[in-house]
Design a protein around this motif. Structure first.
Motif, PDB file in Angstrom:
ATOM      1  N   ALA A 158      29.383   8.249 -12.654  1.00 52.50           N
ATOM      2  CA  ALA A 158      28.423   9.234 -13.155  1.00 52.50           C
ATOM      3  C   ALA A 158      27.288   8.524 -13.888  1.00 52.50           C
ATOM      4  N   GLU A 159      27.640   7.575 -14.721  1.00 53.66           N
ATOM      5  CA  GLU A 159      26.629   6.824 -15.477  1.00 53.66           C
ATOM      6  C   GLU A 159      25.733   6.019 -14.531  1.00 53.66           C
ATOM      7  N   LYS A 160      26.326   5.406 -13.531  1.00 56.46           N
ATOM      8  CA  LYS A 160      25.550   4.623 -12.557  1.00 56.46           C
ATOM      9  C   LYS A 160      24.580   5.512 -11.787  1.00 56.46           C
ATOM     10  N   LEU A 161      25.026   6.708 -11.409  1.00 58.56           N
ATOM     11  CA  LEU A 161      24.152   7.614 -10.660  1.00 58.56           C
ATOM     12  C   LEU A 161      22.972   8.076 -11.509  1.00 58.56           C
ATOM     13  N   VAL A 162      23.232   8.446 -12.754  1.00 58.38           N
ATOM     14  CA  VAL A 162      22.145   8.874 -13.644  1.00 58.38           C
ATOM     15  C   VAL A 162      21.151   7.730 -13.834  1.00 58.38           C
ATOM     16  N   ASP A 163      21.668   6.524 -14.056  1.00 50.83           N
ATOM     17  CA  ASP A 163      20.789   5.355 -14.207  1.00 50.83           C
ATOM     18  C   ASP A 163      19.951   5.133 -12.951  1.00 50.83           C
ATOM     19  N   LEU A 164      20.580   5.278 -11.780  1.00 50.12           N
ATOM     20  CA  LEU A 164      19.871   5.090 -10.520  1.00 50.12           C
ATOM     21  C   LEU A 164      18.754   6.119 -10.353  1.00 50.12           C
ATOM     22  N   ILE A 165      19.056   7.378 -10.623  1.00 52.57           N
ATOM     23  CA  ILE A 165      18.041   8.427 -10.489  1.00 52.57           C
ATOM     24  C   ILE A 165      16.875   8.157 -11.435  1.00 52.57           C
ATOM     25  N   GLU A 166      17.170   7.823 -12.682  1.00 54.85           N
ATOM     26  CA  GLU A 166      16.104   7.520 -13.642  1.00 54.85           C
ATOM     27  C   GLU A 166      15.291   6.302 -13.199  1.00 54.85           C
ATOM     28  N   GLU A 167      15.964   5.302 -12.649  1.00 55.29           N
ATOM     29  CA  GLU A 167      15.293   4.098 -12.157  1.00 55.29           C
ATOM     30  C   GLU A 167      14.366   4.423 -10.988  1.00 55.29           C
ATOM     31  N   ARG A 168      14.795   5.291 -10.106  1.00 53.58           N
ATOM     32  CA  ARG A 168      13.976   5.666  -8.942  1.00 53.58           C
ATOM     33  C   ARG A 168      12.777   6.528  -9.337  1.00 53.58           C
ATOM     34  N   VAL A 169      12.909   7.271 -10.439  1.00 55.23           N
ATOM     35  CA  VAL A 169      11.816   8.133 -10.904  1.00 55.23           C
ATOM     36  C   VAL A 169      10.709   7.316 -11.582  1.00 55.23           C
ATOM     37  N   THR A 170      11.057   6.255 -12.265  1.00 54.81           N
ATOM     38  CA  THR A 170      10.096   5.471 -13.051  1.00 54.81           C
ATOM     39  C   THR A 170       8.842   5.060 -12.273  1.00 54.81           C
ATOM     40  N   PRO A 171       8.939   4.556 -11.039  1.00 58.36           N
ATOM     41  CA  PRO A 171       7.724   4.164 -10.319  1.00 58.36           C
ATOM     42  C   PRO A 171       6.762   5.315 -10.014  1.00 58.36           C
ATOM     43  N   LEU A 172       7.234   6.551 -10.126  1.00 55.34           N
ATOM     44  CA  LEU A 172       6.342   7.689  -9.874  1.00 55.34           C
ATOM     45  C   LEU A 172       5.169   7.716 -10.850  1.00 55.34           C
ATOM     46  N   ALA A 173       5.340   7.127 -12.025  1.00 52.34           N
ATOM     47  CA  ALA A 173       4.252   7.099 -13.011  1.00 52.34           C
ATOM     48  C   ALA A 173       3.038   6.357 -12.461  1.00 52.34           C
ATOM     49  N   THR A 174       3.265   5.343 -11.655  1.00 50.41           N
ATOM     50  CA  THR A 174       2.144   4.591 -11.082  1.00 50.41           C
ATOM     51  C   THR A 174       1.890   4.940  -9.618  1.00 50.41           C
ATOM     52  N   HIS A 175       2.875   5.541  -8.963  1.00 48.42           N
ATOM     53  CA  HIS A 175       2.746   5.902  -7.548  1.00 48.42           C
ATOM     54  C   HIS A 175       3.233   7.337  -7.333  1.00 48.42           C
ATOM     55  N   PRO A 176       2.502   8.327  -7.863  1.00 47.03           N
ATOM     56  CA  PRO A 176       2.988   9.715  -7.788  1.00 47.03           C
ATOM     57  C   PRO A 176       3.106  10.275  -6.378  1.00 47.03           C
ATOM     58  N   GLU A 177       2.467   9.663  -5.411  1.00 43.20           N
ATOM     59  CA  GLU A 177       2.556  10.173  -4.033  1.00 43.20           C
ATOM     60  C   GLU A 177       3.646   9.469  -3.236  1.00 43.20           C
ATOM     61  N   MET A 178       4.529   8.759  -3.942  1.00 42.90           N
ATOM     62  CA  MET A 178       5.615   8.028  -3.303  1.00 42.90           C
ATOM     63  C   MET A 178       6.573   8.957  -2.557  1.00 42.90           C
ATOM     64  N   GLY A 179       6.831  10.110  -3.111  1.00 42.45           N
ATOM     65  CA  GLY A 179       7.738  11.066  -2.472  1.00 42.45           C
ATOM     66  C   GLY A 179       7.040  11.847  -1.377  1.00 42.45           C
ATOM     67  N   ARG A 180       7.850  12.543  -0.596  1.00 40.78           N
ATOM     68  CA  ARG A 180       7.304  13.360   0.497  1.00 40.78           C
ATOM     69  C   ARG A 180       6.723  14.661  -0.066  1.00 40.78           C
ATOM     70  N   ILE A 181       5.918  15.319   0.729  1.00 41.50           N
ATOM     71  CA  ILE A 181       5.374  16.626   0.342  1.00 41.50           C
ATOM     72  C   ILE A 181       6.545  17.583   0.201  1.00 41.50           C
ATOM     73  N   GLY A 182       6.548  18.350  -0.884  1.00 46.11           N
ATOM     74  CA  GLY A 182       7.655  19.246  -1.185  1.00 46.11           C
ATOM     75  C   GLY A 182       7.677  20.496  -0.338  1.00 46.11           C
ATOM     76  N   ARG A 183       8.833  21.128  -0.316  1.00 52.56           N
ATOM     77  CA  ARG A 183       8.997  22.381   0.427  1.00 52.56           C
ATOM     78  C   ARG A 183       8.438  23.563  -0.352  1.00 52.56           C
ATOM     79  N   LYS A 184       8.196  23.367  -1.624  1.00 50.51           N
ATOM     80  CA  LYS A 184       7.577  24.391  -2.453  1.00 50.51           C
ATOM     81  C   LYS A 184       6.162  23.915  -2.772  1.00 50.51           C
ATOM     82  N   ARG A 185       5.181  24.799  -2.591  1.00 47.12           N
ATOM     83  CA  ARG A 185       3.778  24.437  -2.747  1.00 47.12           C
ATOM     84  C   ARG A 185       3.518  23.729  -4.087  1.00 47.12           C
ATOM     85  N   GLY A 186       2.755  22.649  -3.999  1.00 44.36           N
ATOM     86  CA  GLY A 186       2.347  21.919  -5.194  1.00 44.36           C
ATOM     87  C   GLY A 186       3.370  20.912  -5.699  1.00 44.36           C
ATOM     88  N   THR A 187       4.467  20.756  -4.955  1.00 47.83           N
ATOM     89  CA  THR A 187       5.496  19.817  -5.387  1.00 47.83           C
ATOM     90  C   THR A 187       5.626  18.664  -4.394  1.00 47.83           C
TER      91      THR A 187
END
Length: 95
Positions: A29-58
């Motif tokens: 559980a701790e490893k998964l939370v750390d991994l998710i937080e680690e994967r989110v961090t680069p979004l601060a400099t690369h906000p378009e890293m993820g795919r276009i969301g299924r809900k408008r504006g996400t």
């Protein structure tokens, strides 16, 4: 560089996910939370890293093979809206 802000629902999602996994393995559980937080961090400099969301504006970031982070970029900040298991219906059906 936008600041990352975790919304209340996203924090709640992450806590529920961690509690569920911790029933079998607290360390996993701790490893998964750390991994998710680690994967989110680069979004601060690369906000378009993820795919276009299924809900408008996400956008959606596959943070783990089973977990998707739903977020939106709003100029000076990036909001983490939800963390969902890949098998969950998203966005929720109306009605």
């Amino acid at each position: 560089m936008p600041a990352i802000q975790w919304k209340r629902q996203a924090i709640g999602d992450l806590i529920r996910i961690a509690r569920h996994i911790a029933k079998d393995s607290p360390s996993d559980a701790e490893k998964l939370v750390d991994l998710i937080e680690e994967r989110v961090t680069p979004l601060a400099t690369h906000p378009e890293m993820g795919r276009i969301g299924r809900k408008r504006g996400t956008r959606e970031l596959v943070a783990h093979e089973s977990y998707i982070v739903i977020y939106r970029a709003l100029g000076d900040r990036l909001e983490i809206l939800r963390v969902k298991h890949a098998s969950q219906q998203w966005p929720p059906r109306a009605g």
